[in-house]
Design a protein around this motif. Sequence first.
Motif, PDB file in Angstrom:
ATOM      1  N   ASN A 278       0.835  -1.208   0.000  1.00 31.78           N
ATOM      2  CA  ASN A 278       0.000   0.000   0.000  1.00 31.78           C
ATOM      3  C   ASN A 278       0.866   1.253   0.000  1.00 31.78           C
ATOM      4  O   ASN A 278       2.107   1.165  -0.007  1.00 31.78           O
ATOM      5  CB  ASN A 278      -0.935  -0.018   1.220  1.00 31.78           C
ATOM      6  CG  ASN A 278      -0.170  -0.301   2.501  1.00 31.78           C
ATOM      7  OD1 ASN A 278       0.849   0.330   2.780  1.00 31.78           O
ATOM      8  ND2 ASN A 278      -0.666  -1.264   3.273  1.00 31.78           N
ATOM      9  N   VAL A 279       0.210   2.424   0.042  1.00 35.64           N
ATOM     10  CA  VAL A 279       0.913   3.703  -0.006  1.00 35.64           C
ATOM     11  C   VAL A 279       1.813   3.876   1.216  1.00 35.64           C
ATOM     12  O   VAL A 279       2.934   4.394   1.109  1.00 35.64           O
ATOM     13  CB  VAL A 279      -0.091   4.866  -0.110  1.00 35.64           C
ATOM     14  CG1 VAL A 279       0.649   6.209  -0.033  1.00 35.64           C
ATOM     15  CG2 VAL A 279      -0.885   4.779  -1.396  1.00 35.64           C
ATOM     16  N   ASP A 280       1.332   3.481   2.379  1.00 39.96           N
ATOM     17  CA  ASP A 280       2.138   3.619   3.597  1.00 39.96           C
ATOM     18  C   ASP A 280       3.447   2.851   3.474  1.00 39.96           C
ATOM     19  O   ASP A 280       4.514   3.320   3.907  1.00 39.96           O
ATOM     20  CB  ASP A 280       1.350   3.119   4.809  1.00 39.96           C
ATOM     21  CG  ASP A 280       0.160   4.009   5.127  1.00 39.96           C
ATOM     22  OD1 ASP A 280       0.208   5.197   4.720  1.00 39.96           O
ATOM     23  OD2 ASP A 280      -0.801   3.532   5.747  1.00 39.96           O
ATOM     24  N   ALA A 281       3.369   1.682   2.867  1.00 42.74           N
ATOM     25  CA  ALA A 281       4.581   0.884   2.679  1.00 42.74           C
ATOM     26  C   ALA A 281       5.555   1.557   1.717  1.00 42.74           C
ATOM     27  O   ALA A 281       6.772   1.474   1.882  1.00 42.74           O
ATOM     28  CB  ALA A 281       4.208  -0.512   2.171  1.00 42.74           C
ATOM     29  N   VAL A 282       4.999   2.258   0.694  1.00 39.88           N
ATOM     30  CA  VAL A 282       5.844   3.003  -0.240  1.00 39.88           C
ATOM     31  C   VAL A 282       6.599   4.101   0.492  1.00 39.88           C
ATOM     32  O   VAL A 282       7.811   4.299   0.305  1.00 39.88           O
ATOM     33  CB  VAL A 282       4.998   3.609  -1.385  1.00 39.88           C
ATOM     34  CG1 VAL A 282       5.866   4.511  -2.247  1.00 39.88           C
ATOM     35  CG2 VAL A 282       4.377   2.515  -2.232  1.00 39.88           C
ATOM     36  N   VAL A 283       5.876   4.836   1.352  1.00 38.16           N
ATOM     37  CA  VAL A 283       6.493   5.933   2.103  1.00 38.16           C
ATOM     38  C   VAL A 283       7.594   5.405   3.008  1.00 38.16           C
ATOM     39  O   VAL A 283       8.696   5.978   3.088  1.00 38.16           O
ATOM     40  CB  VAL A 283       5.424   6.687   2.925  1.00 38.16           C
ATOM     41  CG1 VAL A 283       6.101   7.737   3.820  1.00 38.16           C
ATOM     42  CG2 VAL A 283       4.413   7.337   1.998  1.00 38.16           C
ATOM     43  N   GLU A 284       7.329   4.320   3.709  1.00 30.78           N
ATOM     44  CA  GLU A 284       8.325   3.740   4.596  1.00 30.78           C
ATOM     45  C   GLU A 284       9.565   3.279   3.834  1.00 30.78           C
ATOM     46  O   GLU A 284      10.691   3.435   4.284  1.00 30.78           O
ATOM     47  CB  GLU A 284       7.708   2.561   5.358  1.00 30.78           C
ATOM     48  CG  GLU A 284       6.678   2.956   6.397  1.00 30.78           C
ATOM     49  CD  GLU A 284       7.237   3.871   7.454  1.00 30.78           C
ATOM     50  OE1 GLU A 284       8.415   3.658   7.860  1.00 30.78           O
ATOM     51  OE2 GLU A 284       6.538   4.811   7.880  1.00 30.78           O
ATOM     52  N   LYS A 285       9.314   2.708   2.662  1.00 32.23           N
ATOM     53  CA  LYS A 285      10.430   2.226   1.834  1.00 32.23           C
ATOM     54  C   LYS A 285      11.298   3.387   1.373  1.00 32.23           C
ATOM     55  O   LYS A 285      12.538   3.314   1.371  1.00 32.23           O
ATOM     56  CB  LYS A 285       9.865   1.474   0.616  1.00 32.23           C
ATOM     57  CG  LYS A 285      10.903   0.682  -0.155  1.00 32.23           C
ATOM     58  CD  LYS A 285      11.338  -0.546   0.610  1.00 32.23           C
ATOM     59  CE  LYS A 285      12.244  -1.438  -0.236  1.00 32.23           C
ATOM     60  NZ  LYS A 285      12.710  -2.617   0.515  1.00 32.23           N
ATOM     61  N   LEU A 286      10.656   4.488   0.960  1.00 33.80           N
ATOM     62  CA  LEU A 286      11.382   5.666   0.498  1.00 33.80           C
ATOM     63  C   LEU A 286      12.188   6.268   1.644  1.00 33.80           C
ATOM     64  O   LEU A 286      13.328   6.729   1.448  1.00 33.80           O
ATOM     65  CB  LEU A 286      10.420   6.701  -0.072  1.00 33.80           C
ATOM     66  CG  LEU A 286       9.748   6.322  -1.409  1.00 33.80           C
ATOM     67  CD1 LEU A 286       8.713   7.364  -1.793  1.00 33.80           C
ATOM     68  CD2 LEU A 286      10.796   6.199  -2.513  1.00 33.80           C
ATOM     69  N   LYS A 287      11.603   6.302   2.850  1.00 37.70           N
ATOM     70  CA  LYS A 287      12.324   6.834   4.010  1.00 37.70           C
ATOM     71  C   LYS A 287      13.540   5.985   4.314  1.00 37.70           C
ATOM     72  O   LYS A 287      14.610   6.497   4.633  1.00 37.70           O
ATOM     73  CB  LYS A 287      11.378   6.868   5.217  1.00 37.70           C
ATOM     74  CG  LYS A 287      10.326   7.961   5.154  1.00 37.70           C
ATOM     75  CD  LYS A 287       9.484   7.949   6.413  1.00 37.70           C
ATOM     76  CE  LYS A 287       8.440   9.068   6.380  1.00 37.70           C
ATOM     77  NZ  LYS A 287       7.572   9.058   7.608  1.00 37.70           N
ATOM     78  N   ALA A 288      13.369   4.676   4.230  1.00 36.82           N
ATOM     79  CA  ALA A 288      14.484   3.769   4.497  1.00 36.82           C
ATOM     80  C   ALA A 288      15.623   3.958   3.519  1.00 36.82           C
ATOM     81  O   ALA A 288      16.801   3.790   3.858  1.00 36.82           O
ATOM     82  CB  ALA A 288      13.997   2.327   4.471  1.00 36.82           C
ATOM     83  N   LEU A 289      15.260   4.338   2.279  1.00 35.75           N
ATOM     84  CA  LEU A 289      16.298   4.559   1.247  1.00 35.75           C
ATOM     85  C   LEU A 289      16.825   5.978   1.245  1.00 35.75           C
ATOM     86  O   LEU A 289      17.696   6.325   0.450  1.00 35.75           O
ATOM     87  CB  LEU A 289      15.702   4.229  -0.142  1.00 35.75           C
ATOM     88  CG  LEU A 289      15.334   2.762  -0.373  1.00 35.75           C
ATOM     89  CD1 LEU A 289      14.602   2.615  -1.713  1.00 35.75           C
ATOM     90  CD2 LEU A 289      16.575   1.870  -0.357  1.00 35.75           C
TER      91      LEU A 289
END
Length: 292
Positions: A278-289
Amino acid sequence: MNTPVGSHCESSPECFLALSWTTGESYNFFGNLLFFHAYSFLNCNLVKRVIDYAVKIRVKPDKSGVITEGVKHSMNPFDEIAIEEAVRMKEKKIAKEIVAFSCGPTQCQETLRTALAMGADRGIHVEVSGAEYETLQPLHISKMLAKLAKDEQIDLIIVGKQAIDDDCNQTAQMTAALLDWPQATSASKIEAKDGSLQVVREIDGGLETIKVKLPSVVSADLRLNEPRYATLPNIMKAKKKPIKKLAPKDLGVDVSPRIQVVTVEEPPVRQAGAKVENVDAVVEKLKALGHA
């Protein structure tokens, strides 16, 4: 001079924007070209021998260049388009003669024979090999072109806008500058009218139509035409067409290198993608990178 998209400008020094040149194989920045006479004028087209577009390029272990030994070569695709346009001009009785020119090792004659099979009338091969060949640069080719244009009384030079190996896109512009001729680069349509050419150019904002007087230099873009395949009868005929051999010194050109290749490296390997729920997972992934 800034010309609005789709507008028409008469031939003038401001209208002749700088162009690039086409080359031979990996670091052979020139290759082949073609001359022809239209309306009784002679046309010249550059045809370069490059590593075939379907071959995977490999960098030498010492990173001094790319591996060319034992690798399939063919004519630069943009130069094929330039030759096709010259042949079409001759078929319309606009061009009188087409002369193909190539600079490089003996194998460049194979590329010249392809140009002859497509419809060129004769060839000129400036043979350069060894260390000199490895360091040939667009300026060297432009000087050869300019000298040949004067000696052969060329009225129109058509080259591919760039080579697929080095992507320099400099030969047309420098040749026009050396000859003090008008130039029309990235051409997608060419029409001969009353001793001049009306050329449609592909630019960032769309299309630009300009008019240049002959003699001139034109570089061909992808959408100018679709090159023909050489038929077997024409391939056989091409074997009997003359190819004149020259050396750089015959044209008064010093091929000493003007630039030095420091290193050649392969592009970085692209990382594999990943699926998220979902979108929340996208945001978390981007933050991690570190992208958010």
